[in-house]
Scaffold this motif. Sequence first.
Motif, short mmCIF file in Angstrom:
data_model
loop_
_atom_site.label_atom_id
_atom_site.label_comp_id
_atom_site.label_asym_id
_atom_site.label_seq_id
_atom_site.Cartn_x
_atom_site.Cartn_y
_atom_site.Cartn_z
N THR A 125 -53.31 25.82 -34.78
CA THR A 125 -52.45 25.45 -35.90
C THR A 125 -52.06 26.72 -36.64
N ILE A 126 -50.75 26.94 -36.73
CA ILE A 126 -50.21 28.06 -37.49
C ILE A 126 -49.66 27.47 -38.78
N SER A 127 -50.19 27.89 -39.91
CA SER A 127 -49.67 27.42 -41.20
C SER A 127 -49.27 28.64 -42.01
N PHE A 128 -48.15 28.49 -42.73
CA PHE A 128 -47.66 29.63 -43.50
C PHE A 128 -46.76 29.19 -44.64
N VAL A 129 -46.62 30.09 -45.59
CA VAL A 129 -45.65 29.95 -46.68
C VAL A 129 -44.60 31.02 -46.43
N PRO A 130 -43.36 30.60 -46.18
CA PRO A 130 -42.33 31.58 -45.84
C PRO A 130 -41.90 32.41 -47.05
N ASN A 131 -41.38 33.57 -46.76
CA ASN A 131 -40.76 34.42 -47.76
C ASN A 131 -39.25 34.32 -47.57
N GLN A 132 -38.71 35.05 -46.62
CA GLN A 132 -37.27 35.03 -46.34
C GLN A 132 -36.93 34.36 -45.01
N ASN A 133 -37.94 34.26 -44.11
CA ASN A 133 -37.66 33.79 -42.75
C ASN A 133 -38.62 32.71 -42.30
N LEU A 134 -38.13 31.90 -41.37
CA LEU A 134 -38.93 30.92 -40.64
C LEU A 134 -39.01 31.39 -39.19
N ILE A 135 -39.98 30.87 -38.47
CA ILE A 135 -40.06 31.17 -37.04
C ILE A 135 -39.19 30.18 -36.28
N GLU A 136 -38.41 30.67 -35.35
CA GLU A 136 -37.59 29.79 -34.52
C GLU A 136 -38.52 29.16 -33.48
N GLY A 174 -38.27 31.75 -52.90
CA GLY A 174 -38.78 31.55 -54.26
C GLY A 174 -39.28 30.14 -54.48
N LYS A 175 -38.99 29.22 -53.58
CA LYS A 175 -39.47 27.84 -53.67
C LYS A 175 -40.45 27.63 -52.51
N ASP A 176 -41.72 27.71 -52.84
CA ASP A 176 -42.75 27.69 -51.80
C ASP A 176 -42.90 26.32 -51.14
N VAL A 177 -43.03 26.36 -49.85
CA VAL A 177 -43.43 25.21 -49.05
C VAL A 177 -44.47 25.72 -48.06
N GLU A 178 -45.37 24.85 -47.68
CA GLU A 178 -46.32 25.22 -46.63
C GLU A 178 -45.88 24.53 -45.35
N ILE A 179 -45.75 25.32 -44.32
CA ILE A 179 -45.33 24.83 -43.02
C ILE A 179 -46.53 24.89 -42.09
N GLU A 180 -46.73 23.81 -41.35
CA GLU A 180 -47.84 23.75 -40.41
C GLU A 180 -47.30 23.43 -39.03
N ILE A 181 -47.64 24.26 -38.06
CA ILE A 181 -47.18 24.09 -36.69
C ILE A 181 -48.41 23.94 -35.80
N PRO A 182 -48.71 22.69 -35.38
CA PRO A 182 -49.86 22.50 -34.50
C PRO A 182 -49.44 22.42 -33.03
N THR A 183 -50.32 22.86 -32.16
CA THR A 183 -50.14 22.66 -30.73
C THR A 183 -51.51 22.45 -30.10
N ASN A 184 -51.57 21.53 -29.17
CA ASN A 184 -52.83 21.31 -28.44
C ASN A 184 -52.67 21.71 -26.97
N GLU A 185 -51.67 22.52 -26.70
CA GLU A 185 -51.37 22.91 -25.32
C GLU A 185 -51.52 24.40 -25.06
N PHE A 186 -52.23 25.11 -25.93
CA PHE A 186 -52.36 26.56 -25.75
C PHE A 186 -53.40 26.85 -24.66
N THR A 187 -53.05 27.76 -23.78
CA THR A 187 -54.00 28.23 -22.78
C THR A 187 -53.89 29.73 -22.60
N SER A 188 -55.03 30.32 -22.35
CA SER A 188 -55.13 31.69 -21.86
C SER A 188 -56.25 31.63 -20.83
N VAL A 189 -56.72 32.77 -20.37
CA VAL A 189 -57.81 32.73 -19.39
C VAL A 189 -58.93 33.67 -19.79
N CYS A 190 -60.11 33.37 -19.33
CA CYS A 190 -61.26 34.22 -19.54
C CYS A 190 -61.04 35.54 -18.80
N PRO A 191 -61.20 36.67 -19.49
CA PRO A 191 -60.96 37.96 -18.82
C PRO A 191 -61.99 38.27 -17.74
#
Length: 137
Positions: free
Chosen positions: A66-77, A38-55
């Motif tokens: 950057t993953i940004s979100f406003v939580p409801n009941q849970n946070l990401i561990e 009920g008390k909104d906060v915006e959380i921002e999780i940046p990473t510059n180390e993401f990799t995948s590969v060209c299929p």
Amino acid sequence: MGKVEVDHSKYQNIRFDIQDESAIMTDILETIPYEYPGKDVEIEIPTNEFTSVCPWSGLPDFADITISFVPNQNLIEMKSLKYYLTSYRNVGIYQEHATRRILEEVVAAIKPKRMKVKALWNPRGGLGTKVVAEYTA
């Protein structure tokens, strides 16, 4: 000086190993309770180390995500998120699909009020890609 002939045939059959999307460890994502519902906060999780590969080629694709979100009941561990994102490392997946999949799977795990995943993919061949995927409850 005359024209130099170079034999490029050694590159014809090179293919790097590519994992399919089943290698993505979706089930590793864990949550922790958000103690201020009920008390909104915006959380921002940046990473510059993401990799995948060209299929197609198996060559690496790098992104600042950057993953940004406003939580409801849970946070990401965070440790679980690190393992999850790292599991993309050898997966052949299009940049746009990786961005959207990250959004959908993290949303499914934490059920936030809203979330945005912004991916700035490093240029290859002179073209970079910015992909933004959003969710609102």
